[in-house]
Design a protein around this motif. Structure first.
Motif, PDB file in Angstrom:
ATOM      1  N   TYR A 153      42.485  43.470  37.309  1.00  0.00           N
ATOM      2  CA  TYR A 153      42.864  44.093  36.046  1.00  0.00           C
ATOM      3  C   TYR A 153      43.350  45.519  36.312  1.00  0.00           C
ATOM      4  O   TYR A 153      42.706  46.287  37.033  1.00  0.00           O
ATOM      5  CB  TYR A 153      41.672  44.136  35.090  1.00  0.00           C
ATOM      6  CG  TYR A 153      41.984  44.870  33.802  1.00  0.00           C
ATOM      7  CD1 TYR A 153      42.627  44.223  32.754  1.00  0.00           C
ATOM      8  CD2 TYR A 153      41.655  46.210  33.649  1.00  0.00           C
ATOM      9  CE1 TYR A 153      42.934  44.887  31.580  1.00  0.00           C
ATOM     10  CE2 TYR A 153      41.964  46.890  32.474  1.00  0.00           C
ATOM     11  CZ  TYR A 153      42.595  46.230  31.443  1.00  0.00           C
ATOM     12  OH  TYR A 153      42.917  46.893  30.290  1.00  0.00           O
ATOM     13  N   TYR A 154      44.491  45.871  35.697  1.00  0.00           N
ATOM     14  CA  TYR A 154      45.021  47.221  35.894  1.00  0.00           C
ATOM     15  C   TYR A 154      45.735  47.693  34.635  1.00  0.00           C
ATOM     16  O   TYR A 154      46.101  46.899  33.757  1.00  0.00           O
ATOM     17  CB  TYR A 154      45.966  47.283  37.099  1.00  0.00           C
ATOM     18  CG  TYR A 154      47.270  46.543  36.897  1.00  0.00           C
ATOM     19  CD1 TYR A 154      48.419  47.215  36.466  1.00  0.00           C
ATOM     20  CD2 TYR A 154      47.374  45.170  37.132  1.00  0.00           C
ATOM     21  CE1 TYR A 154      49.620  46.545  36.278  1.00  0.00           C
ATOM     22  CE2 TYR A 154      48.573  44.490  36.950  1.00  0.00           C
ATOM     23  CZ  TYR A 154      49.688  45.180  36.521  1.00  0.00           C
ATOM     24  OH  TYR A 154      50.873  44.515  36.324  1.00  0.00           O
ATOM     25  N   GLN A 175      36.876  43.827  34.562  1.00  0.00           N
ATOM     26  CA  GLN A 175      37.634  42.622  34.242  1.00  0.00           C
ATOM     27  C   GLN A 175      38.310  42.001  35.467  1.00  0.00           C
ATOM     28  O   GLN A 175      39.121  41.079  35.320  1.00  0.00           O
ATOM     29  CB  GLN A 175      38.669  42.933  33.163  1.00  0.00           C
ATOM     30  CG  GLN A 175      38.056  43.427  31.859  1.00  0.00           C
ATOM     31  CD  GLN A 175      39.092  43.704  30.800  1.00  0.00           C
ATOM     32  OE1 GLN A 175      39.766  42.810  30.298  1.00  0.00           O
ATOM     33  NE2 GLN A 175      39.243  44.975  30.443  1.00  0.00           N
ATOM     34  N   SER A 176      38.013  42.482  36.644  1.00  0.00           N
ATOM     35  CA  SER A 176      38.558  41.914  37.885  1.00  0.00           C
ATOM     36  C   SER A 176      37.509  41.042  38.559  1.00  0.00           C
ATOM     37  O   SER A 176      36.317  41.293  38.454  1.00  0.00           O
ATOM     38  CB  SER A 176      38.990  43.028  38.843  1.00  0.00           C
ATOM     39  OG  SER A 176      40.008  43.835  38.287  1.00  0.00           O
ATOM     40  N   ARG A 195      38.067  44.685  42.573  1.00  0.00           N
ATOM     41  CA  ARG A 195      37.595  43.302  42.585  1.00  0.00           C
ATOM     42  C   ARG A 195      36.087  43.219  42.330  1.00  0.00           C
ATOM     43  O   ARG A 195      35.296  44.030  42.819  1.00  0.00           O
ATOM     44  CB  ARG A 195      37.944  42.616  43.903  1.00  0.00           C
ATOM     45  CG  ARG A 195      37.426  43.314  45.138  1.00  0.00           C
ATOM     46  CD  ARG A 195      37.537  42.465  46.408  1.00  0.00           C
ATOM     47  NE  ARG A 195      38.828  41.833  46.573  1.00  0.00           N
ATOM     48  CZ  ARG A 195      39.018  40.637  47.149  1.00  0.00           C
ATOM     49  NH1 ARG A 195      37.973  39.969  47.629  1.00  0.00           N
ATOM     50  NH2 ARG A 195      40.225  40.124  47.269  1.00  0.00           N
ATOM     51  N   LEU A 227      47.016  41.601  34.295  1.00  0.00           N
ATOM     52  CA  LEU A 227      46.260  40.964  35.364  1.00  0.00           C
ATOM     53  C   LEU A 227      47.209  40.594  36.495  1.00  0.00           C
ATOM     54  O   LEU A 227      48.291  40.055  36.263  1.00  0.00           O
ATOM     55  CB  LEU A 227      45.544  39.708  34.854  1.00  0.00           C
ATOM     56  CG  LEU A 227      44.400  39.927  33.870  1.00  0.00           C
ATOM     57  CD1 LEU A 227      43.943  38.590  33.296  1.00  0.00           C
ATOM     58  CD2 LEU A 227      43.225  40.636  34.544  1.00  0.00           C
ATOM     59  N   GLU A 287      41.628  37.780  40.394  1.00  0.00           N
ATOM     60  CA  GLU A 287      42.534  38.516  39.529  1.00  0.00           C
ATOM     61  C   GLU A 287      42.116  39.979  39.490  1.00  0.00           C
ATOM     62  O   GLU A 287      40.928  40.291  39.493  1.00  0.00           O
ATOM     63  CB  GLU A 287      42.502  37.962  38.099  1.00  0.00           C
ATOM     64  CG  GLU A 287      43.172  36.620  37.929  1.00  0.00           C
ATOM     65  CD  GLU A 287      43.160  36.166  36.475  1.00  0.00           C
ATOM     66  OE1 GLU A 287      44.166  35.564  36.045  1.00  0.00           O
ATOM     67  OE2 GLU A 287      42.145  36.411  35.782  1.00  0.00           O
ATOM     68  N   MET A 336      46.939  44.849  28.328  1.00  0.00           N
ATOM     69  CA  MET A 336      46.120  44.210  29.369  1.00  0.00           C
ATOM     70  C   MET A 336      47.025  43.582  30.403  1.00  0.00           C
ATOM     71  O   MET A 336      47.952  42.846  30.074  1.00  0.00           O
ATOM     72  CB  MET A 336      45.218  43.147  28.754  1.00  0.00           C
ATOM     73  CG  MET A 336      44.413  42.342  29.759  1.00  0.00           C
ATOM     74  SD  MET A 336      43.253  41.238  28.920  1.00  0.00           S
ATOM     75  CE  MET A 336      42.605  40.320  30.324  1.00  0.00           C
TER      76      MET A 336
END
Length: 253
Positions: free
Chosen positions: A12-13, A75-76, A71, A3, A10, A1
């Motif tokens: 997530y990638y 999870q972003s 975004r 961030l 934030e 994970m």
């Protein structure tokens, strides 16, 4: 994970594949809820395979693959301010590339990912070395109500966060989709864009035939058709891999 801190939010990638491979940035389907899992599944059809192959496993043996939740999807997250627009997303994507030390990359976008891909090249010319445009969204003569409904559904979900100003959220959705074509860029820019392109045309209400026809004409793209479903999706992703390999810049000795 992983961030990445972005402006008031934030991102997530995930990074996978060859550590020293040429980078490929993946923008997933899913409208403004574009997130990594949407390459593999659709929450509205649980258990039903997507009509396309997840590109990551096919590309990972050859490339460094970067995937993300945009975004306010998955999870972003990010603040909804008065200037929230396509440029907000592109700033995130450029920051992610800079964070990873990437100055140039291939891009593959599905659905709204096509809009993200073209906006990236318009904002930072020369960033995209080749692009795969799969199932592009866009405005037709008959789908304005459906587009507006998608925006409303996204706004309803994001608006559940207590800190979100619902008036600013509504204005952001209206502003981003007030134009035509694929919303993020104009036909004029697309006609000037000389990035080698591979197109998998859309053929439904949110992914209009007319928009894909314009993209084909303006970008002079190679076209895969048909490309969806169990009879064609393996062929389509293999051709995608070969197209990106063919357009990977050669490293000087």
């Amino acid at each position: 994970m992983a961030l990445l801190a972005i402006d008031k939010g934030e991102l997530y990638y995930e990074v996978s594949g060859k550590a020293d491979g040429y980078p490929v940035l993946l923008f997933a389907p899913g409208f403004l809820s574009s997130r990594i899992e949407r390459w593999r599944s659709n929450p509205s059809n649980p258990g039903v395979p997507q009509a396309w192959r997840d590109p990551a496993p096919v590309l990972e043996p050859h490339f460094r693959v970067i995937s993300l939740d945009v975004r306010n999807a998955g999870q972003s997250w990010a603040d909804i301010g008065p200037d929230y627009d396509w440029a907000s997303y592109t700033a995130d994507h450029l920051k992610l590339l800079k964070h990873l030390g990437i100055g140039r990359c291939h891009v593959m976008g599905g659905c709204i990912g096509v809009s993200f891909a073209l906006a990236l090249e318009e904002t930072a010319p020369g960033t995209v070395s080749a692009q795969v445009l799969q199932n592009p969204i866009g405005l037709s003569d008959t789908n304005r109500a459906v587009v507006d409904e998608e925006v409303e559904q996204w706004a309803e979900k994001v608006g559940q966060r207590p800190e979100v100003d619902k008036a600013l959220l509504k204005a952001a959705g209206e502003r981003m989709f007030a134009t035509d074509f694929i919303f993020s860029v104009t036909r004029q820019f697309t006609g000037r864009c000389n990035v080698p392109s591979l197109l998998m045309p859309g053929d439904d209400t949110m992914h209009p035939v007319t928009v894909s026809a314009d993209l084909e004409r303006l970008t002079k793209a190679e076209v895969i058709a048909p490309w969806k479903g169990p009879d064609y999706r393996d062929m389509a992703i293999e051709r995608t891999r070969d197209f990106l390999l063919a357009h990977t810049p050669k490293v000087s000795a």
